[in-house]
Write an enzyme that holds these catalytic residues in place. Structure first.
Site, PDB file in Angstrom:
ATOM      1  N   PRO A  63       0.824  -1.202   0.000  1.00 57.82           N
ATOM      2  CA  PRO A  63       0.000   0.000   0.000  1.00 57.82           C
ATOM      3  C   PRO A  63       0.862   1.257   0.000  1.00 57.82           C
ATOM      4  O   PRO A  63       1.894   1.315   0.654  1.00 57.82           O
ATOM      5  CB  PRO A  63      -0.796  -0.132   1.295  1.00 57.82           C
ATOM      6  CG  PRO A  63      -0.878  -1.602   1.524  1.00 57.82           C
ATOM      7  CD  PRO A  63       0.444  -2.138   1.058  1.00 57.82           C
ATOM      8  N   GLU A  64       0.417   2.261  -0.748  1.00 50.90           N
ATOM      9  CA  GLU A  64       1.164   3.505  -0.831  1.00 50.90           C
ATOM     10  C   GLU A  64       0.474   4.561   0.025  1.00 50.90           C
ATOM     11  O   GLU A  64      -0.531   4.298   0.673  1.00 50.90           O
ATOM     12  CB  GLU A  64       1.305   3.904  -2.300  1.00 50.90           C
ATOM     13  CG  GLU A  64       1.829   2.728  -3.114  1.00 50.90           C
ATOM     14  CD  GLU A  64       2.408   3.085  -4.477  1.00 50.90           C
ATOM     15  OE1 GLU A  64       2.698   4.269  -4.730  1.00 50.90           O
ATOM     16  OE2 GLU A  64       2.582   2.153  -5.277  1.00 50.90           O
ATOM     17  N   ARG A  66      11.735  -4.829  -7.686  1.00 51.74           N
ATOM     18  CA  ARG A  66      10.319  -4.575  -7.895  1.00 51.74           C
ATOM     19  C   ARG A  66      10.050  -4.391  -9.380  1.00 51.74           C
ATOM     20  O   ARG A  66      10.867  -3.809 -10.098  1.00 51.74           O
ATOM     21  CB  ARG A  66       9.893  -3.307  -7.147  1.00 51.74           C
ATOM     22  CG  ARG A  66       9.986  -3.453  -5.628  1.00 51.74           C
ATOM     23  CD  ARG A  66       9.558  -2.172  -4.971  1.00 51.74           C
ATOM     24  NE  ARG A  66       9.480  -2.335  -3.522  1.00 51.74           N
ATOM     25  CZ  ARG A  66      10.119  -1.569  -2.657  1.00 51.74           C
ATOM     26  NH1 ARG A  66      10.880  -0.595  -3.091  1.00 51.74           N
ATOM     27  NH2 ARG A  66       9.977  -1.762  -1.364  1.00 51.74           N
ATOM     28  N   LYS A 109       3.777   5.361   5.107  1.00 50.32           N
ATOM     29  CA  LYS A 109       3.108   4.070   4.961  1.00 50.32           C
ATOM     30  C   LYS A 109       2.835   3.416   6.312  1.00 50.32           C
ATOM     31  O   LYS A 109       2.467   2.247   6.377  1.00 50.32           O
ATOM     32  CB  LYS A 109       3.960   3.145   4.096  1.00 50.32           C
ATOM     33  CG  LYS A 109       4.205   3.674   2.691  1.00 50.32           C
ATOM     34  CD  LYS A 109       5.045   2.710   1.890  1.00 50.32           C
ATOM     35  CE  LYS A 109       5.379   3.270   0.518  1.00 50.32           C
ATOM     36  NZ  LYS A 109       6.193   2.326  -0.276  1.00 50.32           N
TER      37      LYS A 109
END
Length: 279
Positions: free
Chosen positions: A2-3, A250, A51
């Site tokens: 989640p950002e 990523r 975050k």
């Protein structure tokens, strides 16, 4: 992962359900806190920091959580069946009279004194959605290591807090630079735009159920998750490759026509796979 916008939404949900309410149920399902009982204490507020989530509780306590890849907080009205996952994945339960917050698959869950919050969030740079936002400081942080790649600099929460893999790829596209471009090579005028552009994207999405950077229905993102479909601007196939230090690579997306700068050779491109929901 989640950002910042997603974590901001989670904090708002938890705050709306628990803030000002006395806890009638408390269950922290991690060994270190298995015997902790918070019942009878009032939840003061739930605050996002980058975050991270900080649930502040009467008595000078803060419950710190981080969702990382798979964690989630769900809120259920009294009497409603919990549907966030199997029971063995529950790590925290905070219940009040009307709502219960249930934390699923939380990889980080710790209870600390509120006065010691700096231990877990003090390293973070200016928060894109927080009251401490300082674009000038964020830019200084980003440019402190000119040889560092743009993508890695954006992901470093010590520079500015709240950007994840989705926004990294989208910001690089909007800046017209590949994520592998050394940030010190980014033209001065574009570098100066970066903090404001990042804040604009996160603020535009913090109240939306579905994230978008394009403003186009059905085509929500410019590059992230779109390989090998055509670029929305020039029709060149979007590419994807891993970026990272080898330990936390990523999937990174870019348009080889719209974005200038170094990029992996075609033989080094990662095989296409479905991206994680939040990078």
């Amino acid at each position: 992962m989640p950002e910042g916008d997603t974590v901001w939404q989670a904090a708002r949900l938890l705050h709306g359900a628990l803030a000002g309410q006395m806890l009638t149920r408390s269950d922290l399902r991690v060994p270190k806190y298995a015997t902790v009982d918070l019942t009878g204490r009032t939840v003061l507020d739930v605050t996002p920091r980058g975050k991270h989530l900080l649930t502040r509780i009467e008595g000078g306590l803060t419950l710190h959580s981080h969702l990382r890849m798979d964690g989630a907080w769900k809120v259920f009205a009294a009497g409603r069946r919990w549907t966030g996952g199997p029971t063995h994945q529950i790590r925290a339960i905070l219940g009040a009279a009307d709502h219960t917050a249930v934390g699923y698959r939380l990889p980080v869950l710790e209870l600390l004194r509120t006065t010691e919050e700096h231990r877990v969030v003090g390293h973070l740079g200016p928060d894109l959605l927080g009251p401490d936002w300082d674009p000038d400081r964020a830019l200084v942080n980003l440019l402190a290591d000119p040889a560092r790649s743009l993508g890695e600099a954006l992901l470093d929460q010590r520079n500015l807090a709240g950007i994840g893999n989705v926004y990294k790829s989208e910001l690089c596209f909007l800046l017209g630079a590949t994520p592998w471009l050394p940030i010190g090579v980014l033209p001065t005028e574009r570098a100066a735009q970066l903090p404001a552009l990042a804040k604009k994207l996160l603020e535009a999405n913090r109240d939306r159920p579905a994230r978008t950077t394009t403003g186009r229905r059905g085509q929500d993102l410019f590059v992230y998750g779109r390989a090998p479909r055509p670029c929305l601007r020039c029709q060149t196939p979007i590419r994807v490759a891993d970026q990272g230090d080898g330990s936390r690579d990523r999937p990174t997306y870019w348009c080889p026509t719209c974005q200038t700068g170094p990029a992996p050779t075609p033989g080094a491109l990662r095989r296409k796979r479905n991206p994680t929901p939040y990078g």
